[in-house]
Design a protein around this motif. Structure first.
Motif, short mmCIF file in Angstrom:
data_model
loop_
_atom_site.label_atom_id
_atom_site.label_comp_id
_atom_site.label_asym_id
_atom_site.label_seq_id
_atom_site.Cartn_x
_atom_site.Cartn_y
_atom_site.Cartn_z
N UNK A 78 28.45 -73.50 -81.36
CA UNK A 78 28.76 -72.08 -81.58
C UNK A 78 28.53 -71.28 -80.30
N UNK A 79 27.47 -71.61 -79.57
CA UNK A 79 27.19 -70.90 -78.32
C UNK A 79 28.29 -71.15 -77.31
N UNK A 80 28.73 -72.39 -77.17
CA UNK A 80 29.80 -72.71 -76.22
C UNK A 80 31.08 -71.98 -76.61
N UNK A 81 31.42 -71.97 -77.89
CA UNK A 81 32.62 -71.24 -78.33
C UNK A 81 32.51 -69.76 -77.98
N UNK A 82 31.34 -69.16 -78.21
CA UNK A 82 31.16 -67.74 -77.92
C UNK A 82 31.27 -67.46 -76.42
N UNK A 83 30.75 -68.36 -75.60
CA UNK A 83 30.81 -68.18 -74.15
C UNK A 83 32.27 -68.27 -73.67
N UNK A 84 33.01 -69.22 -74.20
CA UNK A 84 34.42 -69.34 -73.84
C UNK A 84 35.19 -68.11 -74.33
N UNK A 85 34.90 -67.65 -75.54
CA UNK A 85 35.53 -66.42 -76.05
C UNK A 85 35.19 -65.22 -75.19
#
Length: 109
Positions: A78-85
């Motif tokens: 979830x953290x990686x997805x948020x960072x990419x977003x």
């Protein structure tokens, strides 16, 4: 051989300076981001505050940003997805805790 130099930035101001100086890419420093917001390194900053800082930095520069997001704040995916977003091109996650290298299996949560 090509060398990639990633100046470490901690806020939108330091990112802007690195960009103006000709950096081809920048990376955040988790400690620097946390300290600039009055928090200790080592996930002392909330995941939401870290993502907001990454978003401000990526909005400031036109070069790729790699974000250091500590140990992933419990939910690495979830953290990686948020960072990419938030606009980052890359992410790095801590590979040690208390000076001890984590096993590869620690990243498969």
């Amino acid at each position: 051989m090509t060398t990639l130099v990633l100046p470490n930035v901690w806020d939108d101001g330091s990112a802007a300076l690195a960009g103006r100086a000709g950096a081809g890419a920048v990376a955040t420093t988790s400690g620097g981001v946390a300290w600039s917001l009055g928090r200790p390194d080592g996930e002392g900053l909330s995941v939401n505050d870290m993502i907001a800082a990454v978003r401000r930095i990526t909005a400031t520069v036109s070069v790729p940003v790699s974000a250091d997001v500590e140990g992933g704040y419990g939910d690495v995916a979830a953290t990686v997805r948020a960072v990419i977003d938030a606009g980052a091109a890359g992410v790095n996650i801590e590979d040690s805790r208390n000076g001890e290298l984590l096993p590869v299996s620690a990243g498969s949560a």
